[in-house]
Design an enzyme around this catalytic site. Structure first.
Site, PDB file in Angstrom:
ATOM      1  N   CYS A  15      -8.264   3.943  -7.541  1.00  0.00           N
ATOM      2  CA  CYS A  15      -8.127   4.041  -8.979  1.00  0.00           C
ATOM      3  C   CYS A  15      -9.445   3.660  -9.645  1.00  0.00           C
ATOM      4  CB  CYS A  15      -7.024   3.112  -9.468  1.00  0.00           C
ATOM      5  SG  CYS A  15      -5.438   3.377  -8.634  1.00  0.00           S
ATOM      6  N   VAL A  58      -1.196   7.064  -4.326  1.00  0.00           N
ATOM      7  CA  VAL A  58      -1.234   7.140  -2.865  1.00  0.00           C
ATOM      8  C   VAL A  58       0.043   6.555  -2.268  1.00  0.00           C
ATOM      9  CG1 VAL A  58      -2.437   6.343  -0.797  1.00  0.00           C
ATOM     10  CG2 VAL A  58      -3.747   7.142  -2.773  1.00  0.00           C
ATOM     11  N   ASN A  61      -7.823  -1.638  -8.086  1.00  0.00           N
ATOM     12  CA  ASN A  61      -8.347  -0.452  -7.411  1.00  0.00           C
ATOM     13  C   ASN A  61      -8.474  -0.793  -5.943  1.00  0.00           C
ATOM     14  OD1 ASN A  61      -9.871   1.781  -6.510  1.00  0.00           O
ATOM     15  ND2 ASN A  61     -11.791   0.819  -7.132  1.00  0.00           N
ATOM     16  N   GLY A  62      -7.699  -0.131  -5.083  1.00  0.00           N
ATOM     17  CA  GLY A  62      -7.853  -0.408  -3.661  1.00  0.00           C
ATOM     18  C   GLY A  62      -6.590  -0.184  -2.864  1.00  0.00           C
ATOM     19  N   GLU A  63      -6.620  -0.683  -1.647  1.00  0.00           N
ATOM     20  CA  GLU A  63      -5.483  -0.632  -0.732  1.00  0.00           C
ATOM     21  C   GLU A  63      -5.446  -1.938   0.058  1.00  0.00           C
ATOM     22  OE1 GLU A  63      -3.246   1.713  -0.550  1.00  0.00           O
ATOM     23  OE2 GLU A  63      -4.234   3.277  -1.727  1.00  0.00           O
TER      24      GLU A  63
END
Length: 614
Positions: free
Chosen positions: A2, A53, A77-79
């Site tokens: 994101c 996602v 923003n990330g995983e």
């Protein structure tokens, strides 16, 4: 993945700034094409663009939570690759979840553990959490800096964002560059010194750092760093542990509710990830893996092998496609597209970058996006395992500067005498190199070759790898594609950092321990193939095109780069045989053609962003 942005300002009614927040948020629309959200509650304003996602139906941001009387809000923003384990622990501690996305796990982790929650996270991330109870914002970035985060602190406001473009829309952040910024661009670039944002009013939150901003001001601190410890495993145990860590990392990173593919160059790093992905998909019944490769129209016709690029990739890609039975997509880029996309690549970065090495990746990612939302990449294996030529050549090991940037005198000579005197580029580079070497955590008594290779590994992980991670993030997210980088798992990097150099080059080969760890995973001919870097164009028409662009810039008296450069020196370079030299001036891929493209990007950047020099 994101895009996030926002600002915190005390003693001001931010509800009057909703239009500004929307503009800042929408500037990141490429990073998050699927949804947009903003939130303002004095003294905090957050904006978010979403690339869905995990759990696409839920997980909208900014996301809120209430614990007792305290409210919390996050933009992220990330995983998080260990979200399942964290969620299980949080459920046991009494937390409840409404979604299946890791954003909610992250927010609950902060509510439960506060700022120390970052020490529990395994993933790639940049996030900001407004803590209403403490009246503070907590901001953090992943350990290796896979996900970007910039900030500015001026006029009693903290402004932050995934990319400079969002911050530059804020009235308190100016597109101005001073001597340090010019030195970053002209002598360090396309790398950046950690923490520097090039623009005078911008800073980068360093990898593995967190920030707390309250009415008492800013506190920034490191929550993790590479450590040097004695390596206890023998060769067989080491190879087994490398394989275990890599396989665990990859399988965590294959989790997604949208299509995932693998980038395949036919080299060791990407072939290994593709093979492990195919094995995992076969074991879990997830069907055929899609793979993608990139090259240039008619590139084979112009290819000339040299020490930095010993062979073409095409036959090796086909070898792996036949071996793995993947659904492969061959992407070819026209040289005209490559030149045209130089400006777009600069706009995606908000800075001049790796020239056509950037623009080709941007075009590649745009093509991948047509069939996938998430890609697995072999980025960073060379930095971690010691694959680059400068790990193995004495003249580069002993250069006394960053070994991927061994033409500082030539680069300084491109500047006008006045600018050279002002920014002192060679002194600046020497200082940045000394700073980096001083950080290296040597073991007590570590000397000679062992210490030298410890330094080289540290420099690559903390100074060169971020350059390629920046590139990977901006070019992929500029196309709305999430790229995951398993070799950047902090557990793997910490472990490999302490493998003795003699063991890393087992068999007398670069990345020898990785090759040994992958025995049985890859065919022997691929496993022991000599390293070849990311492909670049060899078409002389590309050189002609970028050279002409520079000459046109020199002929235009309105070109903003002209006061900064030695025009005669650049004209002489354009007319000399050195213009097409294969000797890189940055990394393995940036030689004569890329120098002209880089100068073109600098001029375009100065002009488009109306950059003030002072």
């Amino acid at each position: 993945m994101c895009g996030i942005t926002g600002f915190v300002q005390w003693n001001r009614d931010l509800t009057q700034e909703s239009e500004l927040l929307v503009r800042m948020t929408d500037s990141l629309s490429n990073r998050g094409p699927d949804a947009s959200g903003t939130w303002i509650s004095n003294p905090c304003a957050f904006g978010h663009r979403r690339l869905s996602v995990m759990d696409p139906e839920n997980g909208a941001q900014p996301m809120h939570a209430l614990q007792g009387d305290t409210s919390y809000t996050v933009v992220y923003n990330g995983e998080l690759y260990n979200a399942p384990e964290l969620k299980k622990e949080l459920l046991q501690r009494g937390h409840h979840f409404r979604t299946q996305c890791d954003t909610e796990v992250l927010l609950a982790s902060y509510i439960e553990w506060g700022p120390v929650c970052v020490e529990k996270l395994n993933g790639i991330f940049a996030f900001a959490i407004w803590d209403g109870g403490r009246e503070q914002v907590f901001i953090a970035r992943d350990r290796l800096g896979v996900k970007p985060l910039f900030y500015s602190h001026a006029k009693e406001a903290l402004v932050f964002g995934s990319e400079p473009k969002a911050l530059l829309l804020h009235p308190d952040v100016e597109a101005a560059v001073g001597p340090e910024g010019l030195a970053e661009v002209f002598i360090v670039g396309p790398a950046r010194t950690p923490g520097h944002g090039v623009y005078s009013s911008l800073h980068e939150l360093k990898p593995a750092h967190a920030m707390i901003y309250s009415r008492n001001g800013i506190k920034t601190y490191a929550y993790w760093k590479l450590e040097s410890v004695n390596h206890e495993h023998n060769l067989e145990e080491t190879a087994a542990e490398v394989r275990r860590l890599l396989q665990d990392t990859l399988e965590r990173q294959l989790a997604s509710d949208v299509p995932v593919c693998s980038l395949l160059s036919g080299g060791l790093d990407s072939s290994a990830l593709s093979a492990l992905a195919v094995d995992y998909y076969n074991r879990t019944g997830q069907g055929q893996v899609s793979t993608y490769s990139v090259d240039y129209v008619d590139n084979a016709k112009h290819f000339q092998a040299h020490s930095f690029q010993p062979g073409a990739d095409g036959p090796w890609i086909q070898r792996m496609v036949d071996e793995l039975k993947t659904d492969h997509h061959w992407i070819e880029i026209e040289n005209g597209e490559l030149v045209h996309a130089l400006n777009q690549a600069m706009l995606v970065r908000d800075l001049p970058g790796m020239a056509d090495v950037d623009s080709s990746l941007y075009l590649f990612c745009k093509e991948i996006k047509k069939g996938a939302t998430v890609a697995i990449s072999g980025e960073a294996a060379d930095e971690v395992f010691g694959g680059y030529p400068w790990f193995h050549r004495d003249e580069m090991l002993n250069s006394g500067t960053f070994p991927w940037s061994v033409a500082p005198d030539m680069r300084a000579g491109l500047l006008s005498p006045e600018i050279r005197d002002w920014i002192k580029p060679l002194d600046y580079l020497a200082d940045r190199y000394s700073d980096a070497v001083a950080e290296v955590p040597l073991l007590d008594g570590e000397t000679g070759k062992t210490a030298q290779m410890r330094v080289m590994s540290y420099l690559n992980i903390t100074r060169f790898m971020p350059t390629l991670l920046d590139r990977k993030d901006r070019m992929s997210m500029g196309a709305g594609l999430e790229v995951r980088v398993p070799y950047c798992d902090h557990r793997l990097i910490q472990y490999v950092f302490n493998i003795p150099w003699e063991m890393k080059i087992t068999g007398g080969r670069e990345k020898g321990i990785l090759r040994k760890a992958l025995e049985g995973v890859l065919p022997d001919d691929v496993l022991y193939r000599k390293k070849s870097p990311y492909p670049k164009t060899h078409d002389p028409q590309y050189l002609a095109a970028v050279k002409q662009q520079v000459l046109d810039i020199l002929d235009d008296p309105a070109s903003p780069i002209l006061p900064l450069i030695d025009k005669a020196q650049i004209r002489n370079l354009a007319s000399s045989p050195e213009a097409s030299s294969n000797l890189p001036w940055f990394g393995q891929l940036m030689s004569g053609p890329q120098l002209f493209a880089y100068l073109t990007q600098i001029n375009g950047w100065l002009k488009t962003y109306n950059v003030a020099i002072r």
